[in-house]
Design an enzyme around this catalytic site. Structure first.
Site, PDB file in Angstrom:
ATOM      1  N   GLY A  26       0.814  -1.377   0.107  1.00  0.00           N
ATOM      2  CA  GLY A  26       0.195  -0.060  -0.152  1.00  0.00           C
ATOM      3  C   GLY A  26       0.746   1.289  -0.119  1.00  0.00           C
ATOM      4  N   ASN A  55      -5.234  -7.363  -2.574  1.00  0.00           N
ATOM      5  CA  ASN A  55      -4.360  -6.365  -2.477  1.00  0.00           C
ATOM      6  C   ASN A  55      -4.676  -4.919  -3.450  1.00  0.00           C
ATOM      7  OD1 ASN A  55      -1.599  -8.549  -3.040  1.00  0.00           O
ATOM      8  ND2 ASN A  55      -2.691  -7.932  -1.224  1.00  0.00           N
ATOM      9  N   ARG A  58      -6.061  -1.324  -2.295  1.00  0.00           N
ATOM     10  CA  ARG A  58      -5.463  -0.152  -1.832  1.00  0.00           C
ATOM     11  C   ARG A  58      -3.908  -0.171  -2.387  1.00  0.00           C
ATOM     12  NH1 ARG A  58      -5.198  -4.945   0.959  1.00  0.00           N
ATOM     13  NH2 ARG A  58      -3.359  -5.841   1.916  1.00  0.00           N
ATOM     14  N   CYS A 173      -3.280  -5.555   9.538  1.00  0.00           N
ATOM     15  CA  CYS A 173      -4.248  -5.138   8.563  1.00  0.00           C
ATOM     16  C   CYS A 173      -5.361  -6.177   7.912  1.00  0.00           C
ATOM     17  CB  CYS A 173      -3.489  -4.365   7.302  1.00  0.00           C
ATOM     18  SG  CYS A 173      -2.576  -3.004   7.680  1.00  0.00           S
ATOM     19  N   CYS A 309       0.600 -19.974  13.049  1.00  0.00           N
ATOM     20  CA  CYS A 309      -0.387 -18.822  12.502  1.00  0.00           C
ATOM     21  C   CYS A 309       0.145 -18.398  11.066  1.00  0.00           C
ATOM     22  CB  CYS A 309      -0.693 -17.705  13.337  1.00  0.00           C
ATOM     23  SG  CYS A 309       0.708 -16.482  13.727  1.00  0.00           S
TER      24      CYS A 309
END
Length: 371
Positions: A26, A55, A58, A173, A309
């Site tokens: 971004g 994506n 932005r 984000c 994760c």
């Protein structure tokens, strides 16, 4: 040329300047085209991700035709379309302690548009060791920040943030979202501050941070000074470990886990991501226990086990929660599935597995940090 301060001398400075932008997402999408448009002679860009459909709202330097391409290659084409005479150097990698100084030393100025704290501290320290100006930015949801760290003249990022927040407290984000136009606002400010440094005009953001709130359309300024208790930066360190904090749970690297799985020494693997993330890509044979269920107390798997994760924050939090509840032998996968995908794509399954040259180059699992 007609703009005050941008006469022949400034034009020569711009043409001679070499700027490295960390991140082609971004913030990079907004800052890099403006640097090219202003005539910066050489632009370097470092990023290890590929372009994904999610994506594009932005990261406007990329388009649908770029999906699946390396972001650095896509944004290099954007620069060449603006000015074919501008040199572009691409670094398709994740900046780390072992490669940062060699890469950064080739440039005059750094712009940090990265999305995670380990990279931010790494870039700050590399810039300080090489006595280079660093323009940095951060965005999340509706808020953004811009600052300039140039240790020769004033305080730096470590003076403002001596210690990274606990990984489990960092909202990404991916989880929190980001307003598309905010990327353009902060990215443009990054480019503007860099142009001021190059040309020598204006009042630089040294010892000041510009804070922007998109919802109220207001800006404010935070002044700060050198931290009198701050330790001098003498070398690059293990930034993943630094940002994990002093009470980080035991870890297993991606390479170590791959060796375990291939040798038949299989630990119990717990995936703490969301079901949607897991459907896209997961380690073969792992079980799903989303972090929100762990936090709510709805599930407490028995140990010993290894949690993972996308990168690190959620698995570190999950490991701490389980350890506090008395589960024995809890470790986490350092670097998460993103790092694992880069070393062992053959041990993955899911919708994204095998769709490109390797799952490691396709899967992004973005974890944009905030300052």
């Amino acid at each position: 040329m007609r703009l005050p301060g941008f006469g022949p001398l400034a034009q020569r400075r711009l043409r001679a300047a070499k700027v490295l932008v960390i991140g082609a997402g971004g913030l990079g999408s907004a800052s890099i085209p403006y640097l090219a448009g202003a005539g910066v002679g050489m632009n370097g860009v470092g990023d290890d991700d590929v372009v994904e459909l999610s994506n594009l709202h932005r990261q406007v330097a990329h388009g649908t035709a770029d999906i699946g391409r390396a972001k650095v290659d896509s944004i290099a084409d954007t620069v060449r379309a603006i000015d074919p005479g501008i040199r572009v150097e691409t670094h398709r990698l994740r900046l780390a302690s072992h490669n940062a100084l060699d890469i950064v030393a080739r440039y005059d100025l750094l712009i940090d548009g990265s999305d995670n704290f380990p990279t931010r501290y790494l870039v700050n320290d590399a810039a300080q060791l090489l006595d280079m100006p660093l323009v940095w930015g951060a965005i999340l949801q509706y808020h953004g920040q811009v600052g300039l760290a140039w240790h020769r003249y004033g305080p730096g990022y470590r003076d403002l943030f001596p210690q990274a927040p606990a990984p489990e407290d960092v909202l990404s984000c991916e989880d929190g979202g980001v307003l598309p136009g905010l990327c353009g606002t902060i990215g443009s400010l990054l480019a503007t501050e860099a142009l001021k440094v190059i040309t020598g005009i204006g009042d630089l953001l040294i010892g000041r941070v510009l804070l922007y709130d998109a919802l109220s359309a207001r800006t404010r300024e935070l002044a700060y000074e050198r931290d009198p208790a701050g330790r001098p930066v003498t070398e690059l360190i293990d930034y993943e470990l630094f940002c994990a904090g002093p009470a980080a749970p035991p870890e297993v690297t991606a390479t170590e886990l791959a060796e375990m799985l291939r040798s038949g020494d299989r630990p119990r693997l717990i995936d703490v991501r969301t079901p949607e993330e897991r459907a896209e890509l997961r380690i073969t044979g792992s079980d799903s226990v989303p972090l929100d269920r762990l936090e709510a107390g709805d599930a407490t798997p028995d140990g010993p086990l290894l949690v993972y994760c996308a990168r690190d924050p959620r698995s570190i939090r999950a490991a701490r929660i389980l350890s506090e509840r008395g589960t024995a032998g809890v470790r986490y996968l350092r670097g998460g599935i993103r790092e694992f995908a880069s070393v062992a794509p053959d041990l993955l399954e899911g919708d994204a597995a095998g769709n490109d040259s390797s799952a490691g180059t396709r899967y992004t699992g973005n974890t944009g940090g905030r300052a």
